[in-house]
Design a protein around this motif. Structure first.
Motif, PDB file in Angstrom:
ATOM      1  N   LEU A 141       0.041  41.860 -91.867  1.00  0.00           N
ATOM      2  CA  LEU A 141       1.116  42.245 -92.773  1.00  0.00           C
ATOM      3  C   LEU A 141       2.457  41.813 -92.197  1.00  0.00           C
ATOM      4  CD1 LEU A 141       0.094  45.924 -93.639  1.00  0.00           C
ATOM      5  CD2 LEU A 141       0.028  43.947 -95.180  1.00  0.00           C
ATOM      6  N   PRO A 142       3.440  41.575 -93.052  1.00  0.00           N
ATOM      7  CA  PRO A 142       4.779  41.273 -92.550  1.00  0.00           C
ATOM      8  C   PRO A 142       5.340  42.494 -91.799  1.00  0.00           C
ATOM      9  CG  PRO A 142       4.627  40.809 -94.908  1.00  0.00           C
ATOM     10  CD  PRO A 142       3.365  41.514 -94.514  1.00  0.00           C
ATOM     11  N   LEU A 143       6.086  42.235 -90.758  1.00  0.00           N
ATOM     12  CA  LEU A 143       6.680  43.301 -89.960  1.00  0.00           C
ATOM     13  C   LEU A 143       7.585  44.201 -90.806  1.00  0.00           C
ATOM     14  CD1 LEU A 143       6.849  44.516 -87.144  1.00  0.00           C
ATOM     15  CD2 LEU A 143       8.673  42.890 -86.619  1.00  0.00           C
ATOM     16  N   LEU A 144       8.192  43.629 -91.840  1.00  0.00           N
ATOM     17  CA  LEU A 144       9.059  44.424 -92.713  1.00  0.00           C
ATOM     18  C   LEU A 144       8.307  45.604 -93.327  1.00  0.00           C
ATOM     19  CD1 LEU A 144      11.747  44.893 -94.152  1.00  0.00           C
ATOM     20  CD2 LEU A 144      10.990  43.272 -95.913  1.00  0.00           C
ATOM     21  N   ARG A 145       7.067  45.403 -93.729  1.00  0.00           N
ATOM     22  CA  ARG A 145       6.288  46.491 -94.338  1.00  0.00           C
ATOM     23  C   ARG A 145       6.027  47.614 -93.335  1.00  0.00           C
ATOM     24  NH1 ARG A 145       4.217  44.831 -99.374  1.00  0.00           N
ATOM     25  NH2 ARG A 145       2.671  46.496 -99.396  1.00  0.00           N
ATOM     26  N   LEU A 146       5.733  47.233 -92.082  1.00  0.00           N
ATOM     27  CA  LEU A 146       5.484  48.244 -91.053  1.00  0.00           C
ATOM     28  C   LEU A 146       6.775  48.964 -90.690  1.00  0.00           C
ATOM     29  CD1 LEU A 146       2.577  48.660 -89.889  1.00  0.00           C
ATOM     30  CD2 LEU A 146       2.895  46.430 -90.888  1.00  0.00           C
ATOM     31  N   THR A 147       7.879  48.244 -90.669  1.00  0.00           N
ATOM     32  CA  THR A 147       9.172  48.869 -90.396  1.00  0.00           C
ATOM     33  C   THR A 147       9.526  49.854 -91.511  1.00  0.00           C
ATOM     34  OG1 THR A 147       9.858  46.866 -89.252  1.00  0.00           O
ATOM     35  CG2 THR A 147      11.586  48.401 -89.847  1.00  0.00           C
ATOM     36  N   ALA A 148       9.207  49.505 -92.754  1.00  0.00           N
ATOM     37  CA  ALA A 148       9.444  50.421 -93.873  1.00  0.00           C
ATOM     38  C   ALA A 148       8.599  51.686 -93.718  1.00  0.00           C
ATOM     39  CB  ALA A 148       9.135  49.730 -95.199  1.00  0.00           C
ATOM     40  N   ALA A 149       7.341  51.540 -93.307  1.00  0.00           N
ATOM     41  CA  ALA A 149       6.488  52.711 -93.078  1.00  0.00           C
ATOM     42  C   ALA A 149       7.055  53.572 -91.956  1.00  0.00           C
ATOM     43  CB  ALA A 149       5.058  52.271 -92.744  1.00  0.00           C
ATOM     44  N   SER A 151      10.166  53.831 -91.121  1.00  0.00           N
ATOM     45  CA  SER A 151      11.361  54.527 -91.612  1.00  0.00           C
ATOM     46  C   SER A 151      10.972  55.768 -92.416  1.00  0.00           C
ATOM     47  CB  SER A 151      12.243  53.591 -92.439  1.00  0.00           C
ATOM     48  OG  SER A 151      11.629  53.279 -93.676  1.00  0.00           O
ATOM     49  N   GLN A 152       9.896  55.672 -93.167  1.00  0.00           N
ATOM     50  CA  GLN A 152       9.390  56.822 -93.920  1.00  0.00           C
ATOM     51  C   GLN A 152       8.976  57.943 -92.959  1.00  0.00           C
ATOM     52  OE1 GLN A 152       8.930  56.723 -97.448  1.00  0.00           O
ATOM     53  NE2 GLN A 152       8.411  58.898 -97.401  1.00  0.00           N
ATOM     54  N   MET A 153       8.279  57.580 -91.878  1.00  0.00           N
ATOM     55  CA  MET A 153       7.801  58.581 -90.925  1.00  0.00           C
ATOM     56  C   MET A 153       8.962  59.209 -90.150  1.00  0.00           C
ATOM     57  SD  MET A 153       4.766  58.587 -91.842  1.00  0.00           S
ATOM     58  CE  MET A 153       4.298  59.901 -90.751  1.00  0.00           C
ATOM     59  N   LEU A 154       9.948  58.403 -89.792  1.00  0.00           N
ATOM     60  CA  LEU A 154      11.112  58.964 -89.103  1.00  0.00           C
ATOM     61  C   LEU A 154      11.894  59.892 -90.027  1.00  0.00           C
ATOM     62  CD1 LEU A 154      12.303  55.895 -87.021  1.00  0.00           C
ATOM     63  CD2 LEU A 154      11.244  57.997 -86.188  1.00  0.00           C
ATOM     64  N   GLY A 155      11.966  59.538 -91.301  1.00  0.00           N
ATOM     65  CA  GLY A 155      12.597  60.434 -92.275  1.00  0.00           C
ATOM     66  C   GLY A 155      11.847  61.753 -92.386  1.00  0.00           C
ATOM     67  N   LEU A 156      10.526  61.677 -92.392  1.00  0.00           N
ATOM     68  CA  LEU A 156       9.701  62.884 -92.418  1.00  0.00           C
ATOM     69  C   LEU A 156       9.996  63.752 -91.196  1.00  0.00           C
ATOM     70  CD1 LEU A 156       7.346  64.673 -93.422  1.00  0.00           C
ATOM     71  CD2 LEU A 156       5.796  63.092 -92.237  1.00  0.00           C
ATOM     72  N   ALA A 157      10.082  63.136 -90.035  1.00  0.00           N
ATOM     73  CA  ALA A 157      10.375  63.887 -88.812  1.00  0.00           C
ATOM     74  C   ALA A 157      11.738  64.567 -88.896  1.00  0.00           C
ATOM     75  CB  ALA A 157      10.318  62.966 -87.600  1.00  0.00           C
ATOM     76  N   MET A 158      12.727  63.850 -89.400  1.00  0.00           N
ATOM     77  CA  MET A 158      14.067  64.442 -89.520  1.00  0.00           C
ATOM     78  C   MET A 158      14.053  65.657 -90.445  1.00  0.00           C
ATOM     79  SD  MET A 158      16.288  62.961 -87.588  1.00  0.00           S
ATOM     80  CE  MET A 158      17.848  63.433 -88.310  1.00  0.00           C
ATOM     81  N   VAL A 159      13.430  65.514 -91.604  1.00  0.00           N
ATOM     82  CA  VAL A 159      13.434  66.598 -92.594  1.00  0.00           C
ATOM     83  C   VAL A 159      12.575  67.775 -92.134  1.00  0.00           C
ATOM     84  CG1 VAL A 159      12.736  67.197 -94.948  1.00  0.00           C
ATOM     85  CG2 VAL A 159      14.005  65.096 -94.527  1.00  0.00           C
ATOM     86  N   GLY A 181       0.803  60.374 -97.342  1.00  0.00           N
ATOM     87  CA  GLY A 181      -0.249  59.398 -97.036  1.00  0.00           C
ATOM     88  C   GLY A 181      -0.303  58.235 -98.017  1.00  0.00           C
ATOM     89  N   PRO A 182      -0.298  58.505 -99.352  1.00  0.00           N
ATOM     90  CA  PRO A 182      -0.336  57.388-100.306  1.00  0.00           C
ATOM     91  C   PRO A 182       0.888  56.470-100.219  1.00  0.00           C
ATOM     92  CG  PRO A 182      -0.985  59.432-101.383  1.00  0.00           C
ATOM     93  CD  PRO A 182      -0.456  59.799-100.011  1.00  0.00           C
ATOM     94  N   VAL A 183       2.048  57.026 -99.876  1.00  0.00           N
ATOM     95  CA  VAL A 183       3.247  56.208 -99.736  1.00  0.00           C
ATOM     96  C   VAL A 183       3.085  55.244 -98.568  1.00  0.00           C
ATOM     97  CG1 VAL A 183       5.740  56.265 -99.281  1.00  0.00           C
ATOM     98  CG2 VAL A 183       4.693  58.014-100.747  1.00  0.00           C
ATOM     99  N   ILE A 184       2.611  55.775 -97.427  1.00  0.00           N
ATOM    100  CA  ILE A 184       2.387  54.933 -96.250  1.00  0.00           C
ATOM    101  C   ILE A 184       1.291  53.909 -96.551  1.00  0.00           C
ATOM    102  CG2 ILE A 184       1.693  54.913 -93.817  1.00  0.00           C
ATOM    103  CD1 ILE A 184       4.495  56.124 -94.420  1.00  0.00           C
ATOM    104  N   GLN A 185       0.254  54.335 -97.280  1.00  0.00           N
ATOM    105  CA  GLN A 185      -0.810  53.408 -97.653  1.00  0.00           C
ATOM    106  C   GLN A 185      -0.257  52.245 -98.463  1.00  0.00           C
ATOM    107  OE1 GLN A 185      -4.043  53.685 -96.539  1.00  0.00           O
ATOM    108  NE2 GLN A 185      -4.181  51.596 -97.308  1.00  0.00           N
ATOM    109  N   GLY A 186       0.712  52.524 -99.318  1.00  0.00           N
ATOM    110  CA  GLY A 186       1.331  51.450-100.097  1.00  0.00           C
ATOM    111  C   GLY A 186       1.972  50.385 -99.217  1.00  0.00           C
ATOM    112  N   TYR A 187       2.575  50.805 -98.120  1.00  0.00           N
ATOM    113  CA  TYR A 187       3.163  49.852 -97.180  1.00  0.00           C
ATOM    114  C   TYR A 187       2.080  49.059 -96.449  1.00  0.00           C
ATOM    115  CZ  TYR A 187       7.622  52.402 -97.633  1.00  0.00           C
ATOM    116  OH  TYR A 187       8.756  52.992 -98.107  1.00  0.00           O
TER     117      TYR A 187
END
Length: 190
Positions: A141-149, A151-159, A181-187
């Protein structure tokens, strides 16, 4: 008042300083933690902190001895059906945050990246080299997709863990996995 000189008997001074540093960085962030505060919590003279670690930056780096092996983390995420990798990412992430001894280093990191460009660089480098690049290669996968995932996880940690925003903070792990989980799966899906 902290005692000066060598402690009698077998010493765990270095470990005590690291434990205090993790607590101070987690509670106050990189900008708010001080050598004096770390020394006070550890019950030692600030000079002893400098003796073992040098600067506050060096104490922070030593305190970041994260309680997991990045290679094992990637292997765990990749071990199983690809269509459930998003669920595994979220479960693993929640598991790392669950215990106080593993949560403290992560809290220190999250609170500190906002106040220290060096800490932000360290976290970025760690994520890129130890986790994201390896997963991108393994999943083709492109690194951009993993970086987006990430960012989602870091946002989860913050909240969930820093802001303790409800109802996310008190949601069960299963509820969070079902939601995120489904959001991360999309990435992670080509």
């Amino acid at each position: 008042m902290a005692r000066t000189g060598r402690r009698p008997g077998q010493t765990q001074t270095k470990e005590d300083i690291l434990a205090a540093a993790r607590n101070q960085f987690a509670a106050r962030g990189y900008g708010g933690a001080t050598i004096r505060g770390i020394a006070a919590e550890a019950g030692v003279n600030p000079a002893l902190v400098h003796h073992y670690f040098g600067s506050k930056d060096q104490v922070f780096v030593a305190a970041l001895n994260l309680p997991f092996n990045p290679s094992a983390l990637v292997e765990t995420i990749l071990d199983g059906p690809r269509e459930r990798a998003g669920e595994r990412v979220v479960r693993l992430f929640l598991g790392l945050w669950r215990e106080p001894e593993t949560r403290a280093p992560f809290l220190a990191l999250l609170r500190s990246v906002a106040t220290s460009p060096e800490v932000a660089r360290q976290l970025r480098t760690f994520l890129e080299t130890a986790v994201l690049t390896k997963m991108a290669a393994a999943l083709d996968l492109p690194l951009l997709r993993l970086t987006a995932a990430a960012s989602q996880m870091l946002g989860l940690a913050m909240v969930r863990y820093v802001l303790s925003a409800e109802p996310m903070a008190s949601a069960t792990d299963d509820e969070v996995v079902d939601l995120i989980g489904p959001v991360i799966q999309g990435y992670l899906t080509p």
